[in-house]
Design an enzyme around this catalytic site. Structure first.
Site, PDB file in Angstrom:
ATOM      1  N   GLY A 116       4.124   2.202  -2.997  1.00  0.00           N
ATOM      2  CA  GLY A 116       4.908   1.768  -2.160  1.00  0.00           C
ATOM      3  C   GLY A 116       4.840   0.524  -1.531  1.00  0.00           C
ATOM      4  O   GLY A 116       6.355   0.661  -0.580  1.00  0.00           O
ATOM      5  N   CYS A 117       3.529  -0.146  -1.199  1.00  0.00           N
ATOM      6  CA  CYS A 117       4.364  -1.744  -0.517  1.00  0.00           C
ATOM      7  C   CYS A 117       4.628  -2.331  -1.663  1.00  0.00           C
ATOM      8  O   CYS A 117       5.795  -3.057  -0.939  1.00  0.00           O
ATOM      9  CB  CYS A 117       3.217  -1.890   0.263  1.00  0.00           C
ATOM     10  SG  CYS A 117       1.783  -0.669   0.997  1.00  0.00           S
TER      11      CYS A 117
END
Length: 145
Positions: A44-45
């Protein structure tokens, strides 16, 4: 609970990806997108960082500064930046001073929260419901851009 719109953003001084000293006050007169994320080089990052990378020309054309913040160290930030060709600074917060000041402590990591700070240092937008894939575009839309 994240800080509120209208609140004066806490000033900070820390190091960035390249070891430069960065303070919020360095950007007086500019809009700053200060986005907190849990960990370098995770799914996600990475999506979130790449969304800002891909939209960087739009941000620069509006004189908006993008700064990412996590509790990772400078070496981790450098590797993450190089691996994904990130074109904006990541701020080092290993002591979690920014994470605490901006009330995004997720228990040892930063919660995914983005603050937009105006040129006078006031928080004008808070996003704590981040879609990592479209985040950079979502922030621009929230600013009417």
């Amino acid at each position: 609970m994240a800080l509120s719109v209208g609140t004066q953003a806490p000033n900070f001084t820390t190091k960035d990806t390249n070891g430069n000293t960065v303070s919020l006050s360095d950007f007086k007169g500019k809009t700053v997108v200060l986005y907190f994320y849990p960990k370098d080089d995770t799914s996600g990052c990475t999506k979130q960082a790449c969304s800002f990378r891909d939209a960087q020309s739009q941000y620069q054309s509006k004189d908006i500064v993008v700064l990412g913040v996590s509790a990772d160290d400078q070496v981790s930030h450098q590797a993450f930046t190089q691996k994904y060709n990130l074109n904006f600074p990541l701020l080092v917060d290993t002591e979690k001073n920014l994470i605490h000041a901006y009330d995004v402590d997720g228990g040892g990591y930063a919660k995914r929260v983005t603050y937009v700070i105006d040129g006078e240092g006031k928080i004008i937008n808070v996003d704590s419901s981040v879609n990592t894939t479209t985040h950079a575009e979502d922030v621009l839309k929230s600013l009417g851009l």
